[in-house]
Every structure is written in C-alpha cells, then in structure tokens.
Design a protein around this motif. Structure first.
Motif, PDB file in Angstrom:
ATOM      1  N   GLY A 146     -42.329  92.581 -85.468  1.00 58.18           N
ATOM      2  CA  GLY A 146     -43.226  91.472 -85.200  1.00 58.18           C
ATOM      3  C   GLY A 146     -42.658  90.567 -84.116  1.00 58.18           C
ATOM      4  N   PHE A 147     -43.368  90.454 -83.026  1.00 56.64           N
ATOM      5  CA  PHE A 147     -43.014  89.524 -81.957  1.00 56.64           C
ATOM      6  C   PHE A 147     -43.860  88.279 -82.183  1.00 56.64           C
ATOM      7  CE2 PHE A 147     -41.648  93.611 -80.650  1.00 56.64           C
ATOM      8  CZ  PHE A 147     -40.576  93.431 -79.782  1.00 56.64           C
ATOM      9  N   VAL A 148     -43.237  87.219 -82.674  1.00 55.21           N
ATOM     10  CA  VAL A 148     -43.953  86.090 -83.270  1.00 55.21           C
ATOM     11  C   VAL A 148     -44.023  84.922 -82.290  1.00 55.21           C
ATOM     12  CG1 VAL A 148     -44.022  84.464 -85.194  1.00 55.21           C
ATOM     13  CG2 VAL A 148     -43.207  86.809 -85.561  1.00 55.21           C
ATOM     14  N   GLY A 149     -45.243  84.478 -82.008  1.00 53.73           N
ATOM     15  CA  GLY A 149     -45.445  83.364 -81.100  1.00 53.73           C
ATOM     16  C   GLY A 149     -45.856  82.098 -81.819  1.00 53.73           C
ATOM     17  N   LYS A 150     -44.975  81.097 -81.829  1.00 53.08           N
ATOM     18  CA  LYS A 150     -45.365  79.770 -82.293  1.00 53.08           C
ATOM     19  C   LYS A 150     -46.220  79.142 -81.203  1.00 53.08           C
ATOM     20  CE  LYS A 150     -44.024  75.713 -81.745  1.00 53.08           C
ATOM     21  NZ  LYS A 150     -45.323  75.009 -81.877  1.00 53.08           N
ATOM     22  N   LEU A 151     -47.453  78.787 -81.521  1.00 55.07           N
ATOM     23  CA  LEU A 151     -48.350  78.248 -80.516  1.00 55.07           C
ATOM     24  C   LEU A 151     -47.818  76.945 -79.941  1.00 55.07           C
ATOM     25  CD1 LEU A 151     -51.858  78.783 -82.139  1.00 55.07           C
ATOM     26  CD2 LEU A 151     -50.812  80.114 -80.320  1.00 55.07           C
ATOM     27  N   SER A 152     -47.975  76.803 -78.635  1.00 56.53           N
ATOM     28  CA  SER A 152     -47.678  75.546 -77.949  1.00 56.53           C
ATOM     29  C   SER A 152     -48.986  75.012 -77.387  1.00 56.53           C
ATOM     30  CB  SER A 152     -46.673  75.777 -76.822  1.00 56.53           C
ATOM     31  OG  SER A 152     -45.432  76.233 -77.329  1.00 56.53           O
ATOM     32  N   MET A 153     -49.337  73.803 -77.772  1.00 55.71           N
ATOM     33  CA  MET A 153     -50.586  73.197 -77.279  1.00 55.71           C
ATOM     34  C   MET A 153     -50.514  71.686 -77.451  1.00 55.71           C
ATOM     35  SD  MET A 153     -53.116  74.832 -80.232  1.00 55.71           S
ATOM     36  CE  MET A 153     -54.411  73.581 -80.146  1.00 55.71           C
ATOM     37  N   ASP A 154     -50.508  70.980 -76.322  1.00 62.25           N
ATOM     38  CA  ASP A 154     -50.468  69.518 -76.370  1.00 62.25           C
ATOM     39  C   ASP A 154     -51.830  68.896 -76.052  1.00 62.25           C
ATOM     40  OD1 ASP A 154     -50.403  70.231 -73.697  1.00 62.25           O
ATOM     41  OD2 ASP A 154     -48.893  68.743 -73.124  1.00 62.25           O
ATOM     42  N   ILE A 155     -52.871  69.740 -75.996  1.00 64.65           N
ATOM     43  CA  ILE A 155     -54.256  69.294 -75.822  1.00 64.65           C
ATOM     44  C   ILE A 155     -55.090  70.033 -76.856  1.00 64.65           C
ATOM     45  CG2 ILE A 155     -56.250  69.194 -74.262  1.00 64.65           C
ATOM     46  CD1 ILE A 155     -54.243  69.452 -71.925  1.00 64.65           C
ATOM     47  N   SER A 156     -56.020  69.340 -77.522  1.00 62.24           N
ATOM     48  CA  SER A 156     -56.838  70.001 -78.535  1.00 62.24           C
ATOM     49  C   SER A 156     -58.141  69.240 -78.739  1.00 62.24           C
ATOM     50  CB  SER A 156     -56.092  70.099 -79.873  1.00 62.24           C
ATOM     51  OG  SER A 156     -56.909  70.688 -80.868  1.00 62.24           O
ATOM     52  N   SER A 157     -59.208  69.985 -79.009  1.00 66.34           N
ATOM     53  CA  SER A 157     -60.483  69.366 -79.371  1.00 66.34           C
ATOM     54  C   SER A 157     -60.490  68.924 -80.829  1.00 66.34           C
ATOM     55  CB  SER A 157     -61.622  70.366 -79.131  1.00 66.34           C
ATOM     56  OG  SER A 157     -61.391  71.557 -79.860  1.00 66.34           O
ATOM     57  N   ARG A 158     -59.432  69.287 -81.562  1.00 59.74           N
ATOM     58  CA  ARG A 158     -59.297  68.877 -82.962  1.00 59.74           C
ATOM     59  C   ARG A 158     -58.078  67.953 -83.048  1.00 59.74           C
ATOM     60  NH1 ARG A 158     -61.299  70.513 -87.785  1.00 59.74           N
ATOM     61  NH2 ARG A 158     -59.965  70.454 -89.638  1.00 59.74           N
ATOM     62  N   PRO A 159     -58.282  66.638 -83.112  1.00 63.06           N
ATOM     63  CA  PRO A 159     -57.171  65.683 -83.011  1.00 63.06           C
ATOM     64  C   PRO A 159     -56.063  65.892 -84.033  1.00 63.06           C
ATOM     65  CG  PRO A 159     -59.287  64.552 -82.805  1.00 63.06           C
ATOM     66  CD  PRO A 159     -59.593  65.965 -83.208  1.00 63.06           C
ATOM     67  N   SER A 160     -56.404  66.418 -85.208  1.00 63.28           N
ATOM     68  CA  SER A 160     -55.383  66.624 -86.243  1.00 63.28           C
ATOM     69  C   SER A 160     -54.582  67.904 -86.027  1.00 63.28           C
ATOM     70  CB  SER A 160     -56.042  66.661 -87.625  1.00 63.28           C
ATOM     71  OG  SER A 160     -57.016  67.698 -87.681  1.00 63.28           O
ATOM     72  N   TYR A 161     -55.018  68.726 -85.070  1.00 65.50           N
ATOM     73  CA  TYR A 161     -54.320  69.996 -84.840  1.00 65.50           C
ATOM     74  C   TYR A 161     -53.860  70.066 -83.390  1.00 65.50           C
ATOM     75  CZ  TYR A 161     -53.091  74.922 -85.134  1.00 65.50           C
ATOM     76  OH  TYR A 161     -52.406  76.109 -85.119  1.00 65.50           O
ATOM     77  N   THR A 162     -52.765  69.401 -83.120  1.00 62.78           N
ATOM     78  CA  THR A 162     -52.205  69.395 -81.770  1.00 62.78           C
ATOM     79  C   THR A 162     -50.769  68.885 -81.825  1.00 62.78           C
ATOM     80  OG1 THR A 162     -52.535  68.632 -79.496  1.00 62.78           O
ATOM     81  CG2 THR A 162     -53.005  67.052 -81.247  1.00 62.78           C
ATOM     82  N   GLU A 163     -50.023  69.206 -80.800  1.00 63.18           N
ATOM     83  CA  GLU A 163     -48.719  68.584 -80.585  1.00 63.18           C
ATOM     84  C   GLU A 163     -48.950  67.449 -79.587  1.00 63.18           C
ATOM     85  OE1 GLU A 163     -45.745  72.350 -81.010  1.00 63.18           O
ATOM     86  OE2 GLU A 163     -47.370  72.539 -79.548  1.00 63.18           O
TER      87      GLU A 163
END
Length: 459
Positions: A155-172
């Motif tokens: 398993g090559f596992v990718g932790k998502l990186s995202m500092d912009i989101s249309s869902r305010p509770s789901y973002t860095e």
C-alpha cells in the motif's frame, strides 16, 4: 519457508505479447524472491530441494499470473462505493467524498473497519499493490497503512494535503499546517515498518495534494520540496473533468498542468490520475519528465466528458498504468478496469476511422494486462523485474483456475467444451478468462512470497 510451484506460468513480457510457460518449476526463497525457474520435463524433482519447502502442484488449466497493481484508489471512499454517480465531479465531491473522509477522520473504529474490508476485497480480486488516497487526518492514514501492512499487501498511502476546501470543517487551515502534517505522517508511516526487514516493508508514504482546486501554490511548492527531501512519491489528479478544468482556469488563469509544472510537482516519481484533457505536447512533456499516468476508464465515463487518449500516450512514451478510482469507479476489480480501457479505445478507434483509418487507437486485451501489472509496477518504482516471473523478482502472484479439477466444468462464469487435461493452456483460454473471469477463478494470492488469500493447502 520456501515455496515450490509446479505448473503453468503466464506473464506479459512486452506490451503486445503473452508468454505461456508450461510445466515449469518456480521456487521462491524465504525472503519472497524467485530463486529458480526452469522447465520440469527431465529436471530435478521439486521434492529433492533441501529443507522442507511447501510444494504446490497446480492442476490442469490452472496458472500463475503476476498480481495486479491498482494505481488510483480513494480508500475512504470505499465507504460509499456505488453512490452518487449521477452528479458532476465537483458536486459529487461536496455531497459525498468530503463528508465520508471527514467522517472517517472522526471515527477511528469505522476507519479501521472500512480499511480492513478494503484490503480483503483487493486481495480477493487479485490486487497486490495499490496507490491510495487517504484523508487529511494523520492518524487515520496510519490506520490505513497498518491495515494494509497487516493484510500483507503493498500500500502506497497518501495523506491528503489540502489548504482550500468547499467544506469549512474539512480542510487544513494553512500551507504551513498542511506541510507539517504531511511531514509528520511520512515520519510515522516510515516508523511503522522500520523494525521490519526492507523486503517486508509493504507500506510507503506518498505526497498527495488532492488536486489544484484544493491547494494553494505555496502549498504545492512546499510539497515538491518535501518530496525531494524525504525521497517519496507524489500523486494527484490532473486534467480530469470539464467542471474542474473550468474552475481552475477561472480561479488561476492557467491550467492545472501549468501549475503542477511551475511548482515542481511534475517529477519522475509522480503518478497523475485521469489526464483526459492533456494535449500531445503535454503528454510528451510527461514522458520526458518520467511522470506516469493512471488511466481510470470507468470513472472517466462518469466524470469526464473526454476519454483518455491511451494509445497516443503510450506511443508518446508515457508510462501508463490502470486504476479503479474507487469510488468514482464502482468496481474494485482491476479486470473491469482493463476491460473498460479496451472498450473505450475501441470506441475511439471506430470514431477516428471515419476520418483517418491509417492509425489504430486500440489498446488490446494483452496490452491491458501489461498495463495492469508491469505498467503499474513501473509507476510505483517497484523495479524492472516486478510483474514478471524472473529470478530475483519479488513473488507477487495470483493463481488462476479455469476448470474445476473434479467436475471438469469451467469454473465460475467460464464454460469450456474441450478441456482434456493433457492439453495445454492456450492464448484463447487466457483471453476467455480476461473477458469473463472473476474472483471465483482466483484460488491463491501471494505478496513477497507470502500467501495472503486464501490459505493454499500443502501437498
């Protein structure tokens, strides 16, 4: 313990040819690498090998084939696979994907249940290596990594990186926060398998900016630096769907290809999914930069108004592999990805022939098997030997049975009317399996020499 197989071996040596090795001995050493391979006729009996190796005698119309590599799968989206596919991409992400990923980040027990079941489904379907998108949660991705290591599959596992989101509770909330989380995950993921010998470390961290609409340029630039510092792979989405492309053009004034290029993320250890809107010039640049493409034909049918130009990409020298794109694709079976890839190419070829019949656009079934094994292995950096039965290669393989040895009827969905046990497996038998076979034909799976599904009885 060493393994010894006697029977038929099938593999793709080139994109256009299948090699069938009848009645061969294949020996796997205790570290899971192939140590011997030779024709059995007139040779040494496998029972004369020193020690007490496990001996697996394959019945007629049974063969070993390399395991499949799935180059694009959203692990958290397995939670709702087969839902919401009537929506365009950006709405589907808002209404399904982000909610599911946030839910798993808040519920470790649910994440563990989903990821363990995902691993089980993958091995049932012959997948031995997978490039995974996870969630933004550091600990949730460690649960994913542990589930795959425990299941014994790569398993090559990718932790998502995202500092912009249309869902305010789901973002860095900043590029700095996102990079710090990615760095922390890389360190912890490596530590998870550090006590193991190198060949038993089946999980690896991957830098994973979700896609340009969720990532600021400073974040992408910092992730490129981090990928170089940590020597890890990169994955993302590229030129996928019309609504995504229009969004990027409106917000940034350039394409996502140009943004990934100028931030340093078009690199030789990167895999980009979809790429349906790339030009020949852009694909040539990917080839020069040794960037791989994960073609996901089923999800392309739902979320992109353009098919992937697979024949052109391959002819331009791009390393192309295949992915299921769960849950944008509703099937976790790589055999369906192969079938859809061929079908799409045939439709494209038929349309093109109306204007110019001089060049075929077909990707045929043999080539699709190559993309699902050796193409995927190359994209994952597993080595030139991976996906083959060659001395020195890691033994990642599936055992496929076409005919039930007791009833002599075709197994699963397969029907044969000329199955004399003395006859050899032919290309036509393998093509029928490719067209109609399923998990009922798979009676064993090994990763790095270890039997991971199901347990095969000794003889």
């Amino acid at each position: 313990m060493a393994l010894i197989f006697r029977g038929t071996l099938v593999q793709c040596i080139t994109p256009r040819s299948i090699e069938i090795l009848e009645d061969h001995i294949l020996r796997v050493n205790e570290d899971g690498f192939i140590s011997d391979i030779y024709p059995y006729a007139g040779g040494e009996s496998p029972k004369h090998f020193p020690g007490d190796p496990e001996i697996i005698q394959m019945p007629p119309f049974t063969f070993l084939f390399p395991g499949f590599c799935d180059l694009h799968l959203h692990a958290a989206q397995f939670l709702y696979m087969g839902s919401g596919l009537h929506l365009p991409l950006m709405r589907w992400l808002d209404e399904y994907a982000y909610k599911a990923e946030e839910r798993l980040d808040k519920d470790p027990a649910l994440a563990r249940a989903v990821y363990c079941r995902l691993a089980q489904r993958l091995v049932e379907n012959g997948t031995t290596s997978t490039l995974l998108f996870g969630t933004i949660g550091e600990e949730t991705n460690l649960i994913l990594a542990k589930a795959f290591q425990d299941a014994g599959i790569r398993g090559f596992v990718g932790k998502l990186s995202m500092d912009i989101s249309s869902r305010p509770s789901y973002t860095e909330h900043s590029a700095a926060e996102s990079v710090a989380a990615a760095k922390g995950f890389i360190k912890k993921c490596k530590a998870l398998v550090a006590p193991l010998p190198a060949h038993r470390r089946l999980v690896h961290p991957v830098i994973t900016p979700r896609f340009v609409p969720t990532c600021s340029e400073p974040l992408l630039q910092d992730l490129a630096v981090l990928a170089s510092e940590e020597c890890v792979r990169v994955q993302s989405h590229l030129a996928e769907a019309r609504d995504m492309i229009d969004y990027v053009s409106k917000e940034y004034g350039v394409s996502d290809f140009e943004i990934f290029k100028r931030t340093g993320l078009l690199r030789d250890n990167a895999v980009y999914a979809h790429c349906t809107y790339l030009t020949d010039l852009q694909m040539s640049e990917l080839s020069r930069r040794k960037v791989s493409i994960a073609n996901c034909p089923l999800s392309n049918c739902y979320f992109s108004s353009e098919p992937f130009r697979g024949r052109e990409a391959i002819d331009l020298g791009v390393n192309v592999a295949l992915g299921t794109d769960v849950a944008g694709g509703y099937s976790i079976d790589m055999m369906n990805s192969m079938r859809h890839a061929v079908t799409v190419s045939k439709i494209r070829d038929g349309q093109a022939a109306e204007e110019d019949s001089s060049k075929s656009l077909v990707v045929d079934w043999i080539e699709s098997l190559y993309l699902a094994t050796r193409g995927g292995a190359a994209a994952l950096g597993l080595g030139d030997l991976h996906g083959t039965f060659t001395v020195g290669a890691a033994f990642d393989a599936q055992m496929v049975q076409l005919v039930d040895p007791e009833s002599h009827f075709g197994k699963g969905a397969l029907d044969f009317f000329d199955t004399n046990p003395s006859k050899a497996i032919t290309l036509e038998h393998i093509e029928k399996w490719w067209c109609m076979g399923d998990e009922k034909n798979r009676i064993g799976l090994w990763v790095q020499g270890r039997n991971v599904w199901p347990q095969v009885t000794k003889t």
